[in-house]
Design an enzyme around this catalytic site. Structure first.
Site, PDB file in Angstrom:
ATOM      1  N   GLU A 282     -68.643  59.479 164.053  1.00  0.00           N
ATOM      2  CA  GLU A 282     -68.350  59.543 165.543  1.00  0.00           C
ATOM      3  C   GLU A 282     -67.562  58.315 165.888  1.00  0.00           C
ATOM      4  O   GLU A 282     -66.608  58.484 166.485  1.00  0.00           O
ATOM      5  CB  GLU A 282     -69.603  60.051 166.311  1.00  0.00           C
ATOM      6  CG  GLU A 282     -70.164  61.219 165.986  1.00  0.00           C
ATOM      7  CD  GLU A 282     -69.141  62.329 166.352  1.00  0.00           C
ATOM      8  OE1 GLU A 282     -68.567  62.467 167.202  1.00  0.00           O
ATOM      9  OE2 GLU A 282     -69.081  63.165 165.141  1.00  0.00           O
ATOM     10  N   TRP A 285     -64.311  58.456 164.152  1.00  0.00           N
ATOM     11  CA  TRP A 285     -63.198  59.288 164.835  1.00  0.00           C
ATOM     12  C   TRP A 285     -62.728  58.754 166.365  1.00  0.00           C
ATOM     13  O   TRP A 285     -61.567  58.909 166.366  1.00  0.00           O
ATOM     14  CB  TRP A 285     -63.979  60.660 165.323  1.00  0.00           C
ATOM     15  CG  TRP A 285     -64.279  61.778 164.401  1.00  0.00           C
ATOM     16  CD1 TRP A 285     -65.171  62.160 163.864  1.00  0.00           C
ATOM     17  CD2 TRP A 285     -63.063  62.509 163.965  1.00  0.00           C
ATOM     18  NE1 TRP A 285     -64.930  63.260 163.105  1.00  0.00           N
ATOM     19  CE2 TRP A 285     -63.698  63.691 163.312  1.00  0.00           C
ATOM     20  CE3 TRP A 285     -61.974  62.694 164.314  1.00  0.00           C
ATOM     21  CZ2 TRP A 285     -62.777  64.469 162.512  1.00  0.00           C
ATOM     22  CZ3 TRP A 285     -61.012  63.650 163.841  1.00  0.00           C
ATOM     23  CH2 TRP A 285     -61.514  64.643 163.023  1.00  0.00           C
ATOM     24  N   TRP A 314     -46.789  79.638 174.760  1.00  0.00           N
ATOM     25  CA  TRP A 314     -47.867  79.598 175.338  1.00  0.00           C
ATOM     26  C   TRP A 314     -47.802  80.645 176.471  1.00  0.00           C
ATOM     27  O   TRP A 314     -46.773  80.765 177.004  1.00  0.00           O
ATOM     28  CB  TRP A 314     -48.262  78.369 175.821  1.00  0.00           C
ATOM     29  CG  TRP A 314     -48.353  77.163 174.953  1.00  0.00           C
ATOM     30  CD1 TRP A 314     -47.346  76.173 174.691  1.00  0.00           C
ATOM     31  CD2 TRP A 314     -49.490  77.010 174.049  1.00  0.00           C
ATOM     32  NE1 TRP A 314     -47.936  75.497 173.447  1.00  0.00           N
ATOM     33  CE2 TRP A 314     -49.141  75.950 173.206  1.00  0.00           C
ATOM     34  CE3 TRP A 314     -50.656  77.556 173.889  1.00  0.00           C
ATOM     35  CZ2 TRP A 314     -49.982  75.148 172.184  1.00  0.00           C
ATOM     36  CZ3 TRP A 314     -51.475  77.005 172.927  1.00  0.00           C
ATOM     37  CH2 TRP A 314     -51.165  75.793 172.039  1.00  0.00           C
ATOM     38  N   ASN A 349     -70.004  67.136 173.638  1.00  0.00           N
ATOM     39  CA  ASN A 349     -68.931  66.959 172.820  1.00  0.00           C
ATOM     40  C   ASN A 349     -68.692  68.403 172.271  1.00  0.00           C
ATOM     41  O   ASN A 349     -67.685  68.814 172.007  1.00  0.00           O
ATOM     42  CB  ASN A 349     -69.032  65.932 171.990  1.00  0.00           C
ATOM     43  CG  ASN A 349     -67.816  65.769 171.027  1.00  0.00           C
ATOM     44  OD1 ASN A 349     -66.760  65.715 171.635  1.00  0.00           O
ATOM     45  ND2 ASN A 349     -67.862  66.110 169.804  1.00  0.00           N
ATOM     46  N   TRP A 367     -52.315  73.645 175.623  1.00  0.00           N
ATOM     47  CA  TRP A 367     -53.454  72.622 175.431  1.00  0.00           C
ATOM     48  C   TRP A 367     -53.350  71.383 176.514  1.00  0.00           C
ATOM     49  O   TRP A 367     -54.312  71.182 176.861  1.00  0.00           O
ATOM     50  CB  TRP A 367     -53.579  72.045 174.091  1.00  0.00           C
ATOM     51  CG  TRP A 367     -52.423  71.408 173.602  1.00  0.00           C
ATOM     52  CD1 TRP A 367     -51.359  72.238 173.059  1.00  0.00           C
ATOM     53  CD2 TRP A 367     -51.963  70.102 173.680  1.00  0.00           C
ATOM     54  NE1 TRP A 367     -50.530  71.194 172.747  1.00  0.00           N
ATOM     55  CE2 TRP A 367     -50.805  70.011 172.971  1.00  0.00           C
ATOM     56  CE3 TRP A 367     -52.340  68.876 174.041  1.00  0.00           C
ATOM     57  CZ2 TRP A 367     -50.044  68.899 172.959  1.00  0.00           C
ATOM     58  CZ3 TRP A 367     -51.817  67.944 174.208  1.00  0.00           C
ATOM     59  CH2 TRP A 367     -50.858  67.621 173.326  1.00  0.00           C
ATOM     60  N   TRP A 390     -58.010  67.515 171.904  1.00  0.00           N
ATOM     61  CA  TRP A 390     -57.504  68.573 172.316  1.00  0.00           C
ATOM     62  C   TRP A 390     -56.478  69.119 171.532  1.00  0.00           C
ATOM     63  O   TRP A 390     -56.399  70.501 171.123  1.00  0.00           O
ATOM     64  CB  TRP A 390     -56.639  68.492 173.817  1.00  0.00           C
ATOM     65  CG  TRP A 390     -57.747  68.933 175.137  1.00  0.00           C
ATOM     66  CD1 TRP A 390     -58.576  67.961 175.670  1.00  0.00           C
ATOM     67  CD2 TRP A 390     -57.591  70.004 175.575  1.00  0.00           C
ATOM     68  NE1 TRP A 390     -59.178  68.569 176.750  1.00  0.00           N
ATOM     69  CE2 TRP A 390     -58.748  70.086 176.622  1.00  0.00           C
ATOM     70  CE3 TRP A 390     -57.357  71.263 175.281  1.00  0.00           C
ATOM     71  CZ2 TRP A 390     -59.077  71.290 177.110  1.00  0.00           C
ATOM     72  CZ3 TRP A 390     -57.933  72.304 175.914  1.00  0.00           C
ATOM     73  CH2 TRP A 390     -58.593  72.268 176.884  1.00  0.00           C
TER      74      TRP A 390
END
Length: 476
Positions: A282, A285, A314, A349, A367, A390
């Protein structure tokens, strides 16, 4: 005189710029508040409130070290170079020291500052502090930046096997540098900066202070780390570290986290259980998304990481977008997550991924609208991590799995909130549902007085639509 420019690093322990500035002579500090810039960057009011409360703690800590703190409001970053030039002239500053911030606007701001102060023979020194490794140093065999996390992680672990970065020595108090010089160090209120006040009960969820952050870190290491890999995905239990809020504005450093993680090994890289490995993943990341932002500046400009996904069509659906924003979609796990964020400024998360993918895939809404909403609500809103998460969820980012990954929120709910405890907490309308009904109540309850909306989308149909739309968009 040395000037330490504090930004998103409001601490005195293990602070690179502060430590190295003090090696060069007497110091003073500056914090510049930029409310109009925060609004442009869509920073959440709760995040700004958290920042101001921690600033008060930093002020006390610097006072104990006899380091004067100058606090100035400069609404927009474009005016900071001139303001710092004046400050340097006023206090005869020889060098400005600050820690690297790697967003596009941040880099342009700092370049302008360096250019401005160089005209008066003032140096501008920057230090690696927010990341484990210096930006632009983690490279593949072709000396190119990584675009996939797994390969990036492998390289990072190889580097950590060589050396784990250590926290810097403690700062010592200096001799008083000013006696009668007036220092402006009043901290304005949220309202004075143009934001609404945060209720006290919401503030209490996020206490400030370096010792608070360190205690939180050590509690996680001692009580939760061993089983982290088994608990982190279950939102009804306290399985995550929730340290992101302290890392985000630098109350806690990434080196302090590594030091705590490897404390038993005295600075040497050694993994003795899967909980340690998963939490290190994590942290990496977080590191990865910082490096992506530095190496691929277009992600800071509202553009997808994968440029070919710019062609995705979209949908414009304001009604659905608002239902998603306020937790009224009729999909319990999504509504629970969105309501948790509205109530607390934070979301688990796993649920962030579910909510993000539901917007981008099932609702087929851009998004970037979700990315902006999260930043406007999250106390731990960090551009790199938020954008990276995202884009991963929307299949426009660094994810190596193609666009056909579409989470089924009901299946996710059944897997990670099997008894429905998380949903019941945040969607009390469903409190009477049993563990089977609560994940999709209208599949089992047809004649009910539930004060809860019907699902705004059919999950199966919307999944098929998303895959077809993404396939077409990627083909253009």
């Amino acid at each position: 005189m040395q000037l330490v420019w504090f930004r998103n690093d409001l601490r005195i322990q293990d602070h690179s710029a502060l430590y190295f500035a003090q090696q060069n002579g007497p110091c003073m500090a500056v914090v510049i508040l930029s409310p109009d810039q925060w609004k442009l960057h869509q920073d959440a009011t709760i995040k700004i409130d958290f920042y101001l409360r921690q600033l008060a703690e930093l002020k006390k800590s610097l006072c104990g070290l006899n380091i004067p703190l100058h606090i100035q409001t400069v609404p927009l970053w474009q005016d900071i170079p001139a303001a710092l030039k004046q400050l340097c002239q006023r206090f005869q500053i020889k060098t400005i020291h600050c820690n690297i911030e790697n967003g596009w606007n941040e880099k342009q701001r700092d370049l302008s500052v360096a250019t401005q102060v160089s005209k008066m023979d003032c140096q501008f020194e920057q230090y690696t502090d927010r990341t484990i490794f210096p930006l632009h140093t983690i490279r593949n065999k072709s000396n190119q930046p990584y675009q996939v996390f797994s390969a990036f992680k492998k390289n990072c672990i190889e580097q950590l096997n060589i050396c784990v970065p250590q926290a810097l020595p403690a700062i010592e108090a200096q001799q008083m540098v000013f006696n009668n010089e007036k220092i402006d160090n009043l901290i304005p209120s949220l309202q004075q900066l143009g934001f609404e006040a945060i209720p006290a009960e919401k503030q209490q969820l996020w206490p400030v202070g370096e010792q608070v952050a360190l205690d939180h870190l050590m509690h996680f290491i001692d009580s939760n780390l061993v089983q982290y890999d088994q608990t982190r995905d279950f939102p009804a239990i306290e399985g995550t570290s929730q340290l992101s809020v302290y890392l985000n504005i630098g109350i806690l450093s990434i080196r302090q986290c590594l030091e705590a993680l490897f404390n038993a090994q005295q600075g040497h890289f050694y993994i003795e259980n899967s909980g340690q490995q998963f939490w290190l993943n994590e942290l990496l990341w977080r590191e990865f998304y910082q490096h992506v932002m530095a190496d691929f500046s277009h992600v800071s400009k509202h553009l997808p990481f994968k440029r070919n996904t710019e062609n995705i069509s979209w949908l414009q659906d304001d009604e659905a977008l608002n239902a998603w924003k306020y937790g009224q979609t009729g999909i319990p796990i999504v509504d629970a997550g969105m309501r948790q964020m509205l109530a607390t400024g934070w979301m688990h998360n796993r649920v962030r991924m579910i909510c993000a993918m539901f917007l981008a895939k099932n609702l087929l809404i851009d998004w970037r609208k979700g990315e902006a909403w999260f930043m406007q609500q999250l106390v731990d809103g960090d551009f790199a991590a938020n954008n990276g998460g995202w884009q991963w969820s929307a299949s426009t980012g660094t994810d190596s799995v193609p666009y056909f990954r579409v989470f089924n929120p009901t299946s996710q709910s059944q897997k990670f909130d099997a008894q429905g405890d998380y949903i019941r907490r945040w969607v009390p309308e469903l409190a009477s549902c049993d563990a089977k009904q609560i994940h999709e109540p209208y599949a089992y309850i047809t004649d009910s007085n539930l004060d809860y909306p019907l699902p705004i989308i059919d999950l199966k149909m919307s999944r098929q639509r998303a895959i077809a739309t993404f396939k077409m968009g990627n083909a253009k």
